[in-house]
Motif scaffolding. Structure first.
Motif, PDB file in Angstrom:
ATOM      1  N   PHE A   1       0.861  -1.183   0.000  1.00 46.77           N
ATOM      2  CA  PHE A   1       0.000   0.000   0.000  1.00 46.77           C
ATOM      3  C   PHE A   1       0.897   1.231   0.000  1.00 46.77           C
TER       4      PHE A   1
ATOM      5  N   LEU B   1       1.802   5.330   0.252  1.00 48.82           N
ATOM      6  CA  LEU B   1       1.430   6.561   0.956  1.00 48.82           C
ATOM      7  C   LEU B   1       2.359   7.676   0.484  1.00 48.82           C
TER       8      LEU B   1
ATOM      9  N   ASN C   1      -2.812  10.828  -3.781  1.00 49.92           N
ATOM     10  CA  ASN C   1      -2.152   9.544  -3.550  1.00 49.92           C
ATOM     11  C   ASN C   1      -2.382   8.568  -4.700  1.00 49.92           C
TER      12      ASN C   1
ATOM     13  N   VAL D   1      -4.832   4.107  -2.393  1.00 50.22           N
ATOM     14  CA  VAL D   1      -6.126   4.539  -1.890  1.00 50.22           C
ATOM     15  C   VAL D   1      -6.100   6.066  -1.806  1.00 50.22           C
TER      16      VAL D   1
ATOM     17  N   TYR E   1      -6.540   9.906  -0.833  1.00 49.79           N
ATOM     18  CA  TYR E   1      -6.586  10.626   0.442  1.00 49.79           C
ATOM     19  C   TYR E   1      -7.879  11.437   0.547  1.00 49.79           C
TER      20      TYR E   1
ATOM     21  N   GLN F   1      -7.434   9.366   7.674  1.00 47.95           N
ATOM     22  CA  GLN F   1      -6.818   8.849   6.448  1.00 47.95           C
ATOM     23  C   GLN F   1      -6.329   7.417   6.647  1.00 47.95           C
TER      24      GLN F   1
ATOM     25  N   LEU G   1      -7.427   3.661   4.952  1.00 47.20           N
ATOM     26  CA  LEU G   1      -6.532   2.625   4.422  1.00 47.20           C
ATOM     27  C   LEU G   1      -6.873   1.264   5.018  1.00 47.20           C
ATOM     28  N   GLU G   2      -7.158   1.251   6.310  1.00 50.33           N
ATOM     29  CA  GLU G   2      -7.525  -0.007   6.951  1.00 50.33           C
ATOM     30  C   GLU G   2      -8.847  -0.534   6.395  1.00 50.33           C
TER      31      GLU G   2
ATOM     32  N   ARG H   1      -8.047  -2.179   3.182  1.00 47.41           N
ATOM     33  CA  ARG H   1      -7.428  -3.496   3.393  1.00 47.41           C
ATOM     34  C   ARG H   1      -8.498  -4.551   3.657  1.00 47.41           C
TER      35      ARG H   1
ATOM     36  N   LEU I   1       3.637  -1.441   3.838  1.00 48.29           N
ATOM     37  CA  LEU I   1       3.471  -0.020   3.575  1.00 48.29           C
ATOM     38  C   LEU I   1       4.723   0.540   2.926  1.00 48.29           C
TER      39      LEU I   1
ATOM     40  N   SER J   1       5.992   4.293   2.100  1.00 44.40           N
ATOM     41  CA  SER J   1       5.629   5.690   2.324  1.00 44.40           C
ATOM     42  C   SER J   1       6.803   6.602   2.038  1.00 44.40           C
TER      43      SER J   1
ATOM     44  N   TYR K   1      -0.457   4.446  11.258  1.00 42.92           N
ATOM     45  CA  TYR K   1      -1.051   3.149  10.906  1.00 42.92           C
ATOM     46  C   TYR K   1      -0.473   2.057  11.801  1.00 42.92           C
TER      47      TYR K   1
END
Length: 206
Positions: free
Chosen positions: A61, A63, A71, A89, A91, A150, A154-155, A158, A168, A170, A181
């Motif tokens: 994922f 970020l 994003n 995903v 933002y 935010q 994301l969760e 998932r 992740l 980022s 997170y």
């Protein structure tokens, strides 16, 4: 008929440095204010580039930094999708159905003769207050557009995508979201790789 957690995907092409790659594109529905059972819903874009090999590991994922940057734009995404899915995903407040655009701030910046003098700082502050007041009058819960929310998005992605654990990737300000997170959902993460780490507290410039 949409409800929080709904995810709709369809086949699409995603542009990368090596040309378009096959992907799934769609929309994730989330509540604007999770603490409010009667909260209105907002929609966030989701793009998944599927792994090109059969032996795929936990997905990555992404970020991105910013803050305030989409994003959904990462032209080297294909590099990470050789043996695992790569997911972006949107933002909240930047991507999707509710954007927190502030032309008041853009105007203040354009009028500034010295972006670091006290007068400019006061003008920025007033512009942000004016923008927040306008958005609030339009029914936007401005307090629900922070990094914690935010991360909760994301969760939710998932869970909706059916992944057990994720990796992740980022960068810059996105590393703050990655850290939050890890605090909120430690069992959801396999690994976290941070590029240009920018921890909470202050932005540091050399």
């Amino acid at each position: 008929g949409a409800k929080a957690g709904d995810l709709t995907l369809q086949a699409c092409d995603y542009p990368t440095e090596k040309g378009d790659v096959a992907a799934d594109c769609g929309t994730l529905v989330v509540p604007e204010t999770r603490a409010d059972p009667g909260s209105r819903l907002i929609a966030l874009p989701v793009t998944r580039i599927r792994a090109t090999s059969e032996a795929s590991g936990p997905p990555v994922f992404f970020l991105t930094g910013g803050p305030g940057v989409s994003n959904m734009d990462f032209d080297i995404a294909d590099r990470f999708a050789t043996d695992r899915d790569f997911v972006m995903v949107g933002y909240r407040g930047v991507d999707g159905s509710q954007r927190l655009d502030c032309p008041e701030v853009d105007s203040a910046i354009k009028r500034a003769s010295d972006v670091l003098d006290d007068e400019s700082f006061r003008a920025y502050a007033e512009a942000y207050r004016s923008c927040a007041d306008r958005l609030t009058d339009q029914g936007v819960d401005v307090a629900s557009y922070g990094m914690v929310q935010q991360v909760d998005d994301l969760e939710a992605a998932r869970v909706a995508l059916g992944y057990d654990r994720i990796n992740l990737l980022s960068e810059s300000a996105g590393t703050r979201a990655a850290m939050i997170y890890s605090w909120r959902y430690p069992e959801s993460i396999q690994r976290s790789a941070m590029v240009g780490v920018n921890p909470p507290g202050a932005f540091l410039w050399d």
